[in-house]
Write an enzyme that holds these catalytic residues in place. Structure first.
Site, mmCIF file in Angstrom:
data_model
loop_
_atom_site.group_PDB
_atom_site.id
_atom_site.type_symbol
_atom_site.label_atom_id
_atom_site.label_comp_id
_atom_site.label_asym_id
_atom_site.label_seq_id
_atom_site.Cartn_x
_atom_site.Cartn_y
_atom_site.Cartn_z
ATOM 1 N N ARG A 117 32.577 53.634 -6.635
ATOM 2 C CA ARG A 117 31.183 52.671 -6.227
ATOM 3 C C ARG A 117 29.769 54.139 -5.873
ATOM 4 O O ARG A 117 29.927 54.395 -5.322
ATOM 5 C CB ARG A 117 31.061 51.824 -4.264
ATOM 6 C CG ARG A 117 29.932 50.699 -4.554
ATOM 7 C CD ARG A 117 29.634 50.741 -3.102
ATOM 8 N NE ARG A 117 29.094 51.290 -2.556
ATOM 9 C CZ ARG A 117 28.997 51.596 -1.223
ATOM 10 N NH1 ARG A 117 30.036 51.341 -0.301
ATOM 11 N NH2 ARG A 117 28.759 53.187 -1.129
ATOM 12 N N HIS B 141 26.421 50.334 -1.009
ATOM 13 C CA HIS B 141 26.895 49.414 -0.781
ATOM 14 C C HIS B 141 26.185 47.873 -1.302
ATOM 15 O O HIS B 141 26.429 47.343 -2.344
ATOM 16 C CB HIS B 141 28.152 48.832 0.537
ATOM 17 C CG HIS B 141 28.286 47.595 0.894
ATOM 18 N ND1 HIS B 141 29.232 46.951 0.558
ATOM 19 C CD2 HIS B 141 27.805 46.668 1.792
ATOM 20 C CE1 HIS B 141 29.467 45.848 0.694
ATOM 21 N NE2 HIS B 141 28.309 45.281 1.919
ATOM 22 N N TYR C 65 26.599 58.530 4.987
ATOM 23 C CA TYR C 65 28.238 58.906 5.180
ATOM 24 C C TYR C 65 28.849 59.478 3.418
ATOM 25 O O TYR C 65 29.818 59.374 4.389
ATOM 26 C CB TYR C 65 28.971 57.050 5.150
ATOM 27 C CG TYR C 65 28.206 56.402 4.453
ATOM 28 C CD1 TYR C 65 29.007 56.020 3.319
ATOM 29 C CD2 TYR C 65 27.534 55.462 4.420
ATOM 30 C CE1 TYR C 65 28.737 55.187 2.222
ATOM 31 C CE2 TYR C 65 27.704 54.396 3.896
ATOM 32 C CZ TYR C 65 28.133 54.241 2.789
ATOM 33 O OH TYR C 65 27.327 52.983 1.886
#
Lengths: 409, 328
Positions: free
Chosen positions: A295, A299, A308
């Protein structure tokens, strides 16, 4: 032609002008971080074609037109995605879930489907939607908040976007059970035999529904391909927070094959999904395909991945870009030239302009829309509220009537 | 009219059989519903007669049963899902609330989900934990679902067929402690005596309206008979459907009697009975002679079975509620 006939020295492969073997690439086992040695890869990140005894035959059947069409799909859906992301930033969409980096996984899988097959998506399957002929504006309408994803799945073989993670795996399995009951499996009739693709991500593999879908599909030997795009991240949680074992290996315990394929390799995904869909349609049952991808974006537009994950990881995956490698291969094989790529870029520009124009031009639904289609038949309490809402709205018009007599006319 | 005396259990079985004979798209899914015929034998002999493709013994996974049932409906089937006991529906709750109830409106009517979810409900059978619940409020609260209760063999026979013919998803509650109670059913009749979603005045009266559904209907009818001997005329309404709610049937009765008691097995707190009390207060304020009284399961989890008779509203508690309504 059966698999056993496609041996490494088969004449069918010998005349294949697409294959250029890189001995170094095949002799060194791939590291676990790169997908591991079991991962099917027909096209390296550098755009080198790697031969494969099982899947070459499927790729070799693609005409140059079809191969160019795959490239066009990849570029156009990436453009839609970029425009939608930008439109969200401009306040035109409430949210957008970007597919950046997953184009090959989705286009490869979608183009492997037949007209009569059905896809059960999550909420990021813009590429599969594209291959099913669903206008991207329908997806954008949902993310803009104009509707809730109001296309007719029967028309496209593409079911509603599913946001509760994993639900769609069971819907797809039930649909596949219906295909079995319709006798649309294993008849040998290519226009009749059907199968289902149920999409999921790496995060979804932790959901009970996904595992129950594996159980049901296994027990009933249903014609379904579980297509997992492992994009490494479930919002902020990496693979190791979802699973101890590699995802594709989980299929073993449910009694059907599991295959990992390089999800950034459009040829590899197309071949593996085609093969497993054929298997399903012919009555041999379910399978799990793990498309190993990444990805590249957040998100969703509401997410901040800098909290993160490290940018070095993203940089590594940039080198594995699905479009760049495919373009390189098309050029090196002489399947497409600069003129073709420029034409696709122009088409992408036009599509981008259309997406922008149509998005800002979208009208809001009538407020009465929320009461329509709650039920197929009558429901007193919905009707009472629809009437109460209409009366409430009308009360403002009545109050304003002396001053603005034209209002509501 | 040639009627036959039969039980609720056998009437549902007969209704399922009728629906399956009429429409080859009707299929049954659930745990142990095939060879065994279900733990309550509601589907007895159906697998033998209609085959394993139409009477499907499923893996033991309620979300799976529900989710695949929705998938079958998307393919054009009319699945009837059996949830073995009320307390086992929760693993399927997500599929029911997130998908079953919403796909029709999400697709602006393109998708129809004619799915029936049969749930044996309620207490009074001395069962262990999770086997005695009345969880209708959860589903009535979810718009997109319809929620009905049968209370007697004739309704059981017809309502299951009507629920299967309905193009909306229907939660079909069966009062398990009444499964073996008998009543007359005309199996030769060709049309249902009443609409699936209409309330039925099962005993006319003038002093108090008593609204109930499912297993409480018999309790309320018994209570009304006793009250009659004591000089109180109770009008008993079997609501049959709690979503949609036939509110006109209740308000027209309350306008006549001026008093309403709602009797249910579920706890009163945030319940169907509470909703009825609110609606009737809004609509019949000037007809009411007393507050609406709820006679319900206590506001606790369902208790150990040795004390369940003190938890479930029985005849005496219903009459106590009637007395409280009449005290005003």
């Amino acid at each position: 032609m059966s698999d056993t006939e496609v041996a490494a020295d088969s004449p069918a492969r010998g005349k294949d002008h697409h294959v250029s073997v890189d001995p170094a690439a095949v002799s060194e086992p791939r590291s676990a971080a790169d997908g591991g040695p079991d991962m099917v890869q027909l096209l390296t990140p550098e755009g080198e074609r790697v031969p494969h005894p099982e899947y070459d035959e499927i790729v070799d059947r693609l005409s140059h037109d079809e191969l160019r069409e795959l490239y066009r799909d990849l570029v156009l859906i990436r453009r839609v995605d970029q425009e939608a992301t930008a439109l969200q930033r401009q306040g035109e969409l409430g949210l957008w879930a970007s597919l950046l980096g997953q184009e090959a996984a989705q286009i490869g899988a979608g183009r492997a489907m037949r007209r009569q097959d059905h896809a059960f998506p999550g909420y990021r399957e813009h590429g599969i939607a594209w291959t099913r002929g669903l206008d991207p504006m329908r997806l954008i309408a949902m993310y803009r908040g104009v509707d809730r994803g109001a296309w007719d799945p029967a028309e496209f073989g593409f079911h509603p976007y599913t946001i509760v993670i994993g639900n769609q795996a069971l819907l797809g399995t039930g649909y596949a059970m219906g295909i079995q009951r319709d006798g649309a499996v294993g008849t040998g009739d290519e226009s009749r035999d059907a199968a289902v693709i149920a999409c999921m991500g790496d995060g979804a593999t932790a959901q009970g529904d996904n595992n129950e879908a594996f159980v049901f599909a296994g027990v009933y030997n249903s014609p379904i391909v579980f297509f997992c795009q492992n994009n490494q991240w479930a919002i902020s949680e990496p693979n190791e927070r979802q699973t101890r074992a590699p995802i594709y290996k989980r299929a073993d315990g449910f009694g059907f094959p599991g295959i990992r394929v390089d999800g950034n390799d459009v040829l590899g995904v197309y071949a593996v999904v085609s093969s497993m869909l054929d298997r399903a349609r012919s009555g041999e049952g379910p399978s799990l395909i793990e498309a190993y991808t990444y990805r590249m974006a957040a998100h969703t537009t509401s997410d901040d991945p800098t909290k993160y994950r490290i940018s070095a990881e993203v940089e590594v995956w940039k080198l594995r870009d699905p479009i760049a490698r495919y373009q390189r291969w098309l050029m090196s094989e002489g399947i497409a030239d600069a003129e073709f790529f420029e034409a696709v870029d122009r088409e992408a520009d036009e599509l981008g302009e259309k997406v922008r124009r149509e998005t800002v031009g979208m009208t809001d639904p009538p407020t009465s829309d929320m009461f329509d289609h709650v039920y197929d038949g009558p429901h007193r309490q919905v009707e009472d509220d629809a009437a109460a809402f209409a009366a409430y709205q009308a009360s403002f018009e009545d109050a304003a009537e002396p001053a603005t007599t034209t209002k509501g006319a | 009219m040639a009627t036959t005396k039969t039980t609720i259990a056998k009437a549902i079985n007969a209704g399922l059989r009728k629906s399956m004979e009429r429409d080859p798209k009707v299929i049954l899914q659930g745990e142990d519903i095939g060879k065994l015929g279900g733990v309550f034998r509601i589907t007895e002999h159906l697998q033998k007669d209609f085959g394993e493709d139409r009477v499907i013994d499923t893996p033991l996974a309620e979300s799976g049963i529900m989710g695949t049932g929705i998938g079958l409906a998307l393919r054009g089937y009319r699945p009837v899902i059996e949830i073995q006991f009320d307390g086992f529906v929760y693993p399927a709750f997500d599929q029911i609330v997130s998908q079953l109830s919403k796909l029709h409106s999400r697709s602006r009517g393109a998708i129809k989900l004619p799915v029936v979810v049969r749930i044996p409900m309620g207490g009074g059978i001395g069962a262990v934990e999770h086997h005695s619940e009345s969880n209708e409020a959860y589903f009535a609260h979810t718009l997109g679902l319809k929620v009905v209760f049968c209370s007697n063999p004739e309704d059981a026979y017809w309502m299951i067929q009507q629920a299967i013919e309905c193009d909306d998803p229907v939660i079909f509650y069966e009062p398990k402690r009444r499964y073996h109670e008998k009543g007359e059913v005309d199996f030769e009749a060709t049309s249902a005596p009443r609409d699936l979603f209409s309330a039925n005045v099962v005993r006319p009266g003038t002093d108090v309206t008593l609204a109930c559904w499912g297993p409480m209907v018999k309790t309320c009818l018994d209570a009304a008979a006793v009250a009659q001997d004591e000089g109180t005329s109770i009008e008993v309404i079997d609501l049959r459907s709690v979503s949609p709610l036939d509110i006109d049937a209740i308000t027209s009765s309350v306008e006549k009697t001026g008093r309403l008691v709602v009797a249910q097995e579920a706890p009163s707190f945030v319940s169907v009975g509470s909703e009825i009390a609110a609606l009737v207060t809004e609509r019949c304020f000037y007809s009411l002679e007393s507050p609406v009284i709820r006679v319900a399961g206590w506001n606790t989890p369902y208790p150990a079975s040795k004390v369940e008779e003190h938890y479930l509203p029985d005849l005496d508690r219903v009459l106590d509620g009637v007395d409280r309504a009449l005290a005003h």
